[in-house]
Design an enzyme around this catalytic site. Structure first.
Site, PDB file in Angstrom:
ATOM      1  N   HIS A 243       0.824  -1.210   0.000  1.00  0.00           N
ATOM      2  CA  HIS A 243       0.000   0.000   0.000  1.00  0.00           C
ATOM      3  C   HIS A 243       0.859   1.262   0.000  1.00  0.00           C
ATOM      4  CE1 HIS A 243      -3.603   2.359   0.708  1.00  0.00           C
ATOM      5  NE2 HIS A 243      -3.074   2.896   1.782  1.00  0.00           N
ATOM      6  N   PHE A 244       1.930   1.264   0.779  1.00  0.00           N
ATOM      7  CA  PHE A 244       2.843   2.410   0.848  1.00  0.00           C
ATOM      8  C   PHE A 244       4.084   2.101   0.019  1.00  0.00           C
ATOM      9  CE2 PHE A 244       0.326   3.203   4.720  1.00  0.00           C
ATOM     10  CZ  PHE A 244      -0.008   4.536   4.507  1.00  0.00           C
TER      11      PHE A 244
END
Length: 287
Positions: free
Chosen positions: A264-265
């Site tokens: 996600h990051f």
């Protein structure tokens, strides 16, 4: 590299932002997600500052920006988009490309709806605009709280701010977790621990549901503008999975979709790869 750390008053609120790069270079506005801040761009900025004028604000209630209490400010994505637009105007930014991630995406999409003529290009990194990227289980507690805002449902919705889930948001989908600095999630957790922060985030995430209702308008913007778009997407993301990236090509046939070996990051593990994609993409599109 020279990065300036500034604050400016916008509509009575102090907003913090990082600024780097030549003042006369093309502008790239960096819009962070939850529960991060402009801190998430710390590795990307040095890789782009020679070619672009970079502005990375902290949204109100995040990072080093002011955090008025939920009793004194009505937190919503509409409100944050309005503040960010006002920030760009105060800084004299008349045109800019946008990098959006997670919460930053619906803020950026709303800004584009209001002023499509200002948006020169978009980089979306796990920032969704289609139901294809909707994971029902991720939003179940928020939907329940919105339907019945009891203290019990509020507590369940606030779990997304827990240490376990914040750490998971950084780690899931990343094969080599030694690439991840614990400083990232510890930084976020320290800010989430501030008095009043939990209610601020619960109020804000409740209004995320309004963004789903605007998806048709966001998609119409893509169709009518044919804005250049690069998706540099963490393929291991279980919050906004790759289907959300691929969906952009329905309305933007020329969208460039890159699924990265990341979560996600994605900047935490793949900043150099993303910087290379951005330099190539904007180098061709901003002419």
């Amino acid at each position: 590299m020279t990065v300036h750390h500034r604050t400016v008053e916008v509509d009575g609120h102090e907003l913090f932002y990082r600024e780097a790069g030549p003042a006369d270079a093309p502008v790239l506005l960096l819009l962070h997600g939850f529960p991060a801040s402009s801190h998430m761009f710390r590795d990307l900025i040095p890789l782009l500052e020679d070619r672009y004028h970079l502005i990375a604000p902290d949204h109100l209630g995040f990072g080093h920006s002011a955090m008025p209490s939920a009793n004194d400010f009505e937190y919503s994505f509409a409100a944050l988009a309005a503040l960010t637009t006002a920030l760009t105007e105060k800084l004299g930014l008349t045109q800019y490309a946008m990098y959006v991630q997670d919460f930053g995406a619906p803020i950026g999409w709303r800004m584009a709806l209001e002023h499509p003529e200002r948006i020169t290009a978009i980089i979306t990194q796990n920032g969704n605009a289609y139901e294809d990227g909707y994971v029902e289980a991720m939003w179940a507690a928020v939907v329940a709280y919105d339907a019945d805002p009891t203290p019990e449902n509020a507590k369940a919705a606030a779990e997304m701010q827990s240490e376990a889930l914040v750490k998971w948001a950084y780690q899931h989908g990343v094969k080599d977790q030694t690439l991840l600095s614990p400083d990232a999630w510890q930084h976020d957790l320290s800010l989430l621990a501030r008095p009043g922060a939990e209610q601020v985030q619960v109020d804000l995430v409740r209004t995320y549901l309004d963004n789903f209702k605007l998806y048709p308008k966001f998609q119409e913007y893509f169709r009518t503008s044919q804005v250049p778009l690069l998706a540099a997407w963490g393929a291991g993301d279980e919050i906004f999975p790759p289907a959300g990236a691929k969906a952009f090509q329905r309305d933007l046939p020329d969208a460039e979709i890159h699924l990265l070996d990341a979560g996600h990051f994605a900047l935490e593990s793949n900043a150099p790869e993303i910087a290379t994609l951005i330099r190539d993409f904007l180098g061709r599109k901003l002419v």
